[in-house]
Design a protein around this motif. Structure first.
Motif, mmCIF file in Angstrom:
data_model
loop_
_atom_site.group_PDB
_atom_site.id
_atom_site.type_symbol
_atom_site.label_atom_id
_atom_site.label_comp_id
_atom_site.label_asym_id
_atom_site.label_seq_id
_atom_site.Cartn_x
_atom_site.Cartn_y
_atom_site.Cartn_z
ATOM 1 N N UNK A 173 41.475 32.364 26.784
ATOM 2 C CA UNK A 173 42.848 32.694 26.382
ATOM 3 C C UNK A 173 42.897 33.978 25.554
ATOM 4 N N UNK A 194 42.108 37.137 27.646
ATOM 5 C CA UNK A 194 43.232 37.505 28.517
ATOM 6 C C UNK A 194 44.373 38.092 27.692
ATOM 7 N N UNK A 195 44.584 37.514 26.515
ATOM 8 C CA UNK A 195 45.659 37.993 25.650
ATOM 9 C C UNK A 195 45.402 39.446 25.241
ATOM 10 N N UNK A 196 44.170 39.755 24.849
ATOM 11 C CA UNK A 196 43.861 41.123 24.419
ATOM 12 C C UNK A 196 44.043 42.090 25.593
ATOM 13 N N UNK A 245 53.810 23.534 37.328
ATOM 14 C CA UNK A 245 53.403 24.606 36.426
ATOM 15 C C UNK A 245 51.896 24.744 36.558
ATOM 16 N N UNK A 304 51.794 26.699 27.219
ATOM 17 C CA UNK A 304 51.747 26.339 28.642
ATOM 18 C C UNK A 304 51.156 27.424 29.513
ATOM 19 N N UNK A 305 51.221 28.688 29.070
ATOM 20 C CA UNK A 305 50.841 29.781 29.951
ATOM 21 C C UNK A 305 49.443 30.291 29.622
ATOM 22 N N UNK A 306 48.504 29.954 30.474
ATOM 23 C CA UNK A 306 47.135 30.428 30.317
ATOM 24 C C UNK A 306 46.441 30.263 31.651
ATOM 25 N N UNK A 307 45.260 30.855 31.749
ATOM 26 C CA UNK A 307 44.437 30.637 32.934
ATOM 27 C C UNK A 307 43.330 29.680 32.527
ATOM 28 N N UNK A 318 49.151 37.124 27.918
ATOM 29 C CA UNK A 318 48.278 36.604 28.976
ATOM 30 C C UNK A 318 48.949 36.811 30.341
ATOM 31 N N UNK A 319 50.241 36.512 30.425
ATOM 32 C CA UNK A 319 50.967 36.721 31.685
ATOM 33 C C UNK A 319 51.040 38.216 32.006
ATOM 34 N N UNK A 356 46.138 41.855 28.095
ATOM 35 C CA UNK A 356 47.566 42.077 28.277
ATOM 36 C C UNK A 356 48.167 42.878 27.142
ATOM 37 N N UNK A 357 47.729 42.585 25.928
ATOM 38 C CA UNK A 357 48.255 43.284 24.755
ATOM 39 C C UNK A 357 47.935 44.779 24.835
ATOM 40 N N UNK A 384 48.847 28.114 36.731
ATOM 41 C CA UNK A 384 48.230 29.046 35.775
ATOM 42 C C UNK A 384 49.175 30.197 35.467
ATOM 43 N N UNK A 385 48.835 30.925 34.413
ATOM 44 C CA UNK A 385 49.589 32.124 34.061
ATOM 45 C C UNK A 385 49.539 33.141 35.203
ATOM 46 N N UNK A 386 48.400 33.229 35.860
ATOM 47 C CA UNK A 386 48.264 34.138 37.001
ATOM 48 C C UNK A 386 49.275 33.796 38.102
ATOM 49 N N UNK A 442 52.041 32.133 37.861
ATOM 50 C CA UNK A 442 53.405 32.396 37.415
ATOM 51 C C UNK A 442 53.715 33.889 37.535
#
Lengths: 577, 577
Positions: free
Chosen positions: A11, A14-16, B227, A3-6, B273-274, A18-19, B229-231, B233
């Motif tokens: 995806x 963005x994940x990298x 709900x 559910x959580x993405x832009x 991502x969040x 944040x990671x 985007x991740x942004x 949220x």
């Protein structure tokens, strides 16, 4: 569901971001993935893990001292491109060579193989090893066809520990092979996962049932049965693995590394309930579990299910399994807390990154420039038609895959057209122009189809003259060369329900028409029509087993999206370019 | 949903068995929970975490050097009993006193409070601290009513680190209070979790919506919204927390401990991502995230959702936050690998475990034996009627709770009856018999109702004579004493939709009838009828906010299961005993 993405198409990026932001002590982001924050000593073998994302902590969660040197991060459930793998490797390697470790899937084998070849061509020794632990994916006499699933973790761990001890590249490869030969996994799934931006799960399992041996992207399993108690499940998993005990484990001490792995929504408490029985059954079978891991090690987004992995240890493997490691997702034993890297380490200039295999951009002259101009027009037509068809191709792919074929083709053609236009403005000859376009396609699209289109375009241009129009036999040779490049890389044959089912008829018809004296344009048009019919005919074929091809039988009755997109491009180019 | 279990009523027991088997280097199982495998030095404050299970790695996953000394493990989403907490404490404490740490829920406050009192009575200094980090659960001016959610983790960590440094019990309590005062959490949920053995989730959130501030057992939140985007949220969570920045954080250095916590099905990649956006927004707000944690720290089975926690650090808290720890689920910094405990440590005889508060079983004489016999008959009747009504009580509870009230009452009465029969066979006086029955009920049933029934039965017997039939005024005093014990422990008043709504009318009517000269049996029968009517009348009441009372308004229109079970027992005892 996810559910959580832009933007779903971003995806993984963005994940990298944040990671890397969450773990500056352990990793830094580089183009294509991440490497350790602190550069290891010179001459250490660089062990790089990789594959599609969606499997965290596989693959990037285990980068750090004692474990991997870096990780190549593809889009969700999609192999990273060879360019990504090459990029991460050049950032990570310190003179000891490179080993790419990944699960055995066509796209990964292809892209990591290409990257290793390119590194070797550049003078950096590089090898690949594909893990094949999933006993449900092929019979025991055909282990090289097995998929890599949670057993990845054990192979990555022991090979990485050997590299940390200072083993040579050959030695580290041997440890990976040796671990893999003694590693077996059996998994079950209860419910599928949902890709970012999609509403429906990638696959489903009827409520109250379990899919035995279902792959981590929903690939077909062995059977479907009633979901009963945790005890029964534990017994099924343990008995399944013991039936495949490696032949050479008899003389050993009965010590095993064990992973009880949750796939995403099957939670820790449930895994511990199962472990209570698994540990008892292993003891009854005379096996001692050495530092068992119970938790989420190789996931599939929010998929419900779990797997059990056993690795029969000898003294060497036990030492490597128990060696300390300090990574974002996995920490064992006594390693000093990593400190933030010194600024000079972080900003060191990367080694030259241009591929030595890219031909120097010879200048096109005379009718050679016409060939380059035609290639750009053809790519522009492909660009137009693929964007028109993006959604339709996605729907076709969603029947049996993850529905991202249209997106992947668009990303590829966008990059290829831009590279080709740049090359044309620099008056590049056809070979250089198509090589640049192919490399850009493969790098941006990633996955299996990206690698195939990239290799095909590069091969297509290789024999075309820079200073005159190509002869008919040169055109035929170019088409045949593209076909050879695609089949050499993808190993698919006609009838496997891949793009080869459209490409091969095209090349045969094109070559035959040219041989009969038909003009190039008419020959192309006729061959494109043949390809189009062949693509439609793939509807009747049984699909080749591959990544993200869940419950593959669902696709019988619909044509292969890869074949359709190729035929669509060929027909449009014949009509418009 | 939760799919892997054997007997759902034994889920927590099976889980602890598997957990201890998987982590022998870190923990050993003891009655009521787990303690560290290796006994800490004499005189260290024992920090014990606890609560219901279903929240792993909270609470037992953080037992080990640098973190907790033990953990008290209740059934799924149910407070452990005071007897469990007492048992784990006696195993864990080494002379420095005991601190119980838990989230602020009625059942936990009650049971840990009782255990601490009992330990103190036995000469072991013991304290409790309830975490109140959830800003959505009560307004800022009423922080003591707030629930404890993921902020538990930070409070547990700093208090444990202080104890590891050798701080005194008072000092460790001060650190817990100080951390809690600077810790804020805001969470969201997208989908509910399913308890083992049930088919429907505990609560639901409409698809495409998020429940802002929903509790970790589905307790009501602040609002429901789209709900997006991740942004978006990330912005909602950061802004919500910054609006509640603690008053005393102004002069500090803007450094915060941060947890971005997944509740179960919201996976690592989504959290990263969040985090990409959260980390940027924190930096823009002038806050530096100190060793942020992104992952699953306080879960709710397979619930979908996440929470963000900020703790404004000062130098002391930062030191304690960064201190090394080595536990099954959380390892940071450089601690030596724990070795397996020496056998003598593992088998050391536990300290005396019989509660000093249990009265010596005075022998019943003459008519006193008749009172004891009546109590056993009454419990036997309660046993019969509660088993008859188990399913009906479960259905009543499922409307707004987790549907386990019937099961809990049966577990409690089974244990109480067995204890009473044993006491009767030893010719125990009524006070000793009812104390044994009450203690057994509380220990086996756990949760809020177990603690209340246990305290009520114990208080009921306390003033009854051992050698003669009780006077009417002694019977009235006993009933009033039971009511006082229940309200002192549960803090509920008439109208809160709890069992007090039936108990108070019963006691009032019973006392009044006795005062009017009615015989004991008739007075009891009339009062039981009053209680029954009062229980039915609870259907119109608005429920008191408590653990596992999701979307509490759903229960308006149905009577309170606790009041119904009490009234059912009273009516049956009047008719049959």
């Amino acid at each position: 569901m996810t559910r959580l993405f832009n933007d779903p198409s971003r995806f993984a990026d963005d994940m990298v971001t944040g990671f890397a932001a969450a773990h500056p002590e352990h990793v830094r982001a580089v183009p294509g993935g991440v490497v350790r924050a602190e550069r290891p000593h010179e001459g250490k073998v660089a062990v790089l893990t990789g594959g599609g994302s969606g499997h965290y902590p596989a693959f990037c969660g285990v980068v750090g001292p004692g474990f991997a040197d870096g990780s190549v991060i593809g889009n969700i459930f999609t192999s990273p491109s060879a360019a990504q793998a090459h990029s991460v490797a050049t950032e990570a390697e310190t003179g000891g060579g490179v080993l790419f470790l990944f699960g055995n899937y066509a796209g990964d084998v292809m892209n990591f193989g290409l990257a290793a070849q390119r590194l070797t061509d550049e003078g950096i020794p590089a090898r690949c090893f594909a893990v094949t632990d999933d006993i449900a994916s092929a019979p025991a006499e055909d282990t090289t066809k097995r998929r890599g699933i949670a057993g990845d973790f054990v192979v990555f761990k022991t090979a990485s520990a050997a590299a940390e001890e200072g083993a040579s590249l050959d030695e580290v490869v041997r440890v990976a092979e040796h671990t893999n030969a003694r590693t077996r996994t059996l998994g079950v799934a209860f419910a599928g996962c949902t890709l970012p931006g999609q509403d429906e799960p990638l696959f489903t399992v009827p409520e109250g049932k379990l899919g035995l041996g279902l792959g981590i992207h929903g690939e077909p399993g062995v059977s479907e049965s009633e979901l009963t108690t945790a005890d029964d499940l534990a017994r099924t998993l343990v008995e399944g693995l013991l039936a495949e005990r490696p032949a050479d484990s008899g003389a050993e001490n009965g010590r095993v590394a064990v992973l009880l792995n949750g796939l995403g929504s099957t939670k820790y408490e449930e895994l511990y309930v199962v472990w209570a029985t698994v540990s008892r059954l292993l003891a009854e079978a005379g096996l001692e579990a050495v530092r068992p891991e119970v938790g989420e090690l190789v996931t599939s987004l929010d998929m419900a299910g779990c797997s059990l992995t056993l690795t029969w240890l000898d003294d060497e493997l036990e030492r490597l399994w128990l060696a300390p490691a300090d990574t974002p997702a996995y920490r064992r034993g006594a390693l000093a807390t990593p400190t933030r890297p010194a600024a000079d380490v972080r900003t060191r200039s990367p080694r030259a990154r241009t591929s030595a295999a890219t031909p120097a951009p010879a200048v096109a002259e005379g009718a050679g420039a016409d060939t380059s101009a035609f290639a750009v027009r053809a790519l522009r037509t492909a660009h137009t038609v693929l964007h028109e068809q993006e959604e339709a191709l996605g729907r076709l792919d969603a029947i049996a895959g993850d529905g991202d074929h249209g997106r992947g083709m668009c990303k590829g053609v966008d990059a290829a057209l831009a590279a080709a236009e740049r090359a044309e403005s620099e008056r590049a000859a056809p070979a250089a122009l198509l090589a640049a376009a192919g490399d850009a396609w493969a790098a941006e699209a990633g996955g299996t189809s990206g690698a195939l289109w990239g290799a095909g375009l590069r091969a297509l241009g290789a024999g075309l003259p820079a200073d005159r129009a190509p002869e008919p036999k040169e055109l035929a040779a170019a088409a045949e060369s593209a076909l050879r490049a695609v089949t050499a890389l993808g190993k698919a044959e006609v009838g496997d329900k891949t793009l080869v089912d459209a490409l091969q008829p095209f090349v045969t018809a094109f070559t035959q028409q040219l041989g009969d004296g038909t003009g190039a344009a008419d020959a192309f048009t006729a061959a494109a029509r043949t390809a189009h019919e062949a693509a439609d005919a793939t509807a009747s074929l049984r699909p080749r087993l591959g990544r993200a091809r869940p419950l593959a039988e669902r696709s019988i009755g619909t044509p292969d999206p890869g074949a359709v997109s190729l035929a669509t491009v060929l027909v449009a180019v014949a009509a418009r370019a």
